[in-house]
Design an enzyme around this catalytic site. Structure first.
Site, short mmCIF file in Angstrom:
data_model
loop_
_atom_site.label_atom_id
_atom_site.label_comp_id
_atom_site.label_asym_id
_atom_site.label_seq_id
_atom_site.Cartn_x
_atom_site.Cartn_y
_atom_site.Cartn_z
CB CYS A 47 8.56 19.11 -14.96
SG CYS A 47 7.46 19.94 -13.80
CG HIS B 42 -7.03 20.97 -21.77
ND1 HIS B 42 -7.08 20.13 -20.67
CD2 HIS B 42 -5.71 21.03 -22.12
CE1 HIS B 42 -5.87 19.70 -20.39
NE2 HIS B 42 -5.01 20.23 -21.24
#
Length: 462
Positions: free
Chosen positions: A50, A99
């Site tokens: 989301c 990351h």
């Protein structure tokens, strides 16, 4: 080998952009295959939640790979490539690996240290693996990211402290009762906060759920989600005796749980202990109730205080997490560096094996009939010669692979042995420069030019 990460998250793009770049679970396999078919993409995986959409890919060439990803996202979303570039981040090699490790550890989430993202990383990898779009580097990268996520949580406990009001209520309940298995909860109000708190309590062992709300239909809908039962609002006080935990979050302008009702409950049930959690503003529970024996009462400020303290602890854990990630990053980079030289080493060993077989066959033909023992001795000697000749070049190349000059040594070895390496574009071999000897003078001429007897001494020496 290159690794790139391109994506959007809650920091880089607004929701109207993120929703256009998000992938529904059922559409991921087909879209992964579409991206994998772009020229230059050797392996890929997509994390889509989301709050983020992130593509991890192994391209043959950096520019070619990035353009493939941007074209893919533009075709999928209908956005211009320029617009996609403006709202996406782009990481390469070290930064892309770091990351993903931080994402898996929960350090890049809106809620620091969240646990859910680790499962989402694992699911993204499994989908890509099943779709057949991964390669050795993507496989190892995601497997290691999952290990990093687990290690960070185990060693730092970054996800142990609640940083949401609804979960802080669960933490307080655990402090009071210990294990929550077999405990029951009475939920007053059927709003989102009540639902979240009940959900966390049930997932932590609470077995009985009673819901009371002014709208009985809404109470029934919420109770059904937890296999509980709904009771009418006017019967609220009569059902408190069966509850260990009472959560109240209504929009009432007055107290809905009153001092006399709880006092009567305790008088009728000597020794009863009850925990009251008031999430409403204005408050639902008369604060004087907290003075009664056996009652633990917490309001929204108490819960927020728990959240603030826990968030500070998570920030401290995040510092330790970054150190773990750097260790794991260095380890992964060492592995990745060796992967670049593996095809060269394989090509070198293949060349040595071919030469050995060719010369062994030629020698045996010249010798004629030889005994089995003689054949084994000759064959063993040939194997030993090849292994010893190649041993140090292979060992040194592996050592140099993890240095900044690893690529240079690999290319030199390929050129020295004229190796054709699968998956690597051959470098154009320049012919060696011809040395102009016309300007050179001999030692004898040099001494004669100085007026010395160089020639005579040279004759004696040579």
């Amino acid at each position: 080998m290159l690794i790139v990460a391109v994506g959007v998250n809650h920091r880089t793009a607004p929701v109207e952009i993120r929703e256009k770049l998000s992938f529904l679970p059922h559409s991921l396999p087909a879209n992964l295959k579409k991206l994998h078919h772009y020229p230059g993409i050797e392996g890929c995986a997509i994390i889509s939640t989301c709050n983020r959409t992130e593509i991890y890919a192994v391209p043959r060439e950096l520019d070619e790979g990035l353009h493939a990803i941007w074209n893919f996202l533009s075709e999928y979303s209908g956005l211009d490539i320029s617009e996609i570039k403006n709202c996406t981040f782009c990481h390469t090699l070290y930064d892309s690996i770091r990351h993903l490790f931080r994402v898996s550890a929960g350090l890049d989430s809106m809620i620091l240290g969240e646990t859910q993202i680790l499962g989402q990383v694992r699911e993204a990898y499994e989908v890509a693996l099943k779709a057949g779009t991964t390669n050795n580097v993507i496989n190892t990268l995601f497997q290691q990211a999952i290990v990093v996520g687990k290690r960070v949580r185990t060693e730092t406990g970054i996800d142990k402290n609640a940083v949401s009001v609804s979960y802080a209520a669960v933490e307080l309940a655990k402090q009071k009762f210990g294990e929550l298995n077999g405990r029951s909860v009475l939920v007053v109000g059927a709003g989102k906060m009540s639902e979240l708190t009940a959900k966390h309590l049930v997932s932590n062992g609470v077995s009985g759920v009673i819901v009371s709300n002014r709208s009985f239909d809404r109470a029934e809908m919420l109770a059904e989600k937890f296999n509980g039962k709904a009771v009418k609002f006017e019967e609220l006080s009569s059902h408190m005796k069966g509850a260990d935990i009472v959560i109240s979050s209504t929009a009432a302008s007055h107290y809905v749980i009153r001092y006399p009702d709880i006092q009567e409950l305790l008088n009728d049930n000597p020794g009863k202990k009850v925990m009251l959690i008031d999430i409403a503003v204005p408050r639902d529970i008369d604060p004087r109730i907290g003075e009664l024996p056996g009652v633990s009462l917490y309001d929204i400020d108490d819960l927020q205080s728990v959240v603030d303290n826990n968030l500070a602890e998570r920030r401290q854990a995040a510092v330790a997490s970054e150190s773990i990630i750097e260790d794991e990053l260095n380890e992964f980079m060492r592995w990745l560096a060796t992967q670049f030289v593996v095809p060269t080493i394989a090509a070198l060993k293949k060349m040595g094996e071919e030469i050995k077989q060719k010369e062994l066959e030629r020698a045996l033909n010249r010798l004629g009939d030889v005994s089995d023992r003689q054949y084994k001795v000759i064959s063993s000697m040939a194997n030993s010669i090849v292994k010893q000749l190649l041993h140090f070049p292979v060992v040194r190349l592996k050592e140099y692979a993890v240095t900044t000059e690893g690529h240079l040594y690999t290319e030199v070895l390929q050129n020295l042995f004229d190796l054709e390496v699968d998956g690597q574009r051959p470098k154009k071999k320049e012919p060696p420069k011809q040395i102009d000897l016309s300007a050179w003078v001999s030692e004898e001429e040099y001494y004669r030019s100085k007026g010395q007897n160089g020639g005579a001494s040279l004759e004696k020496n040579y």
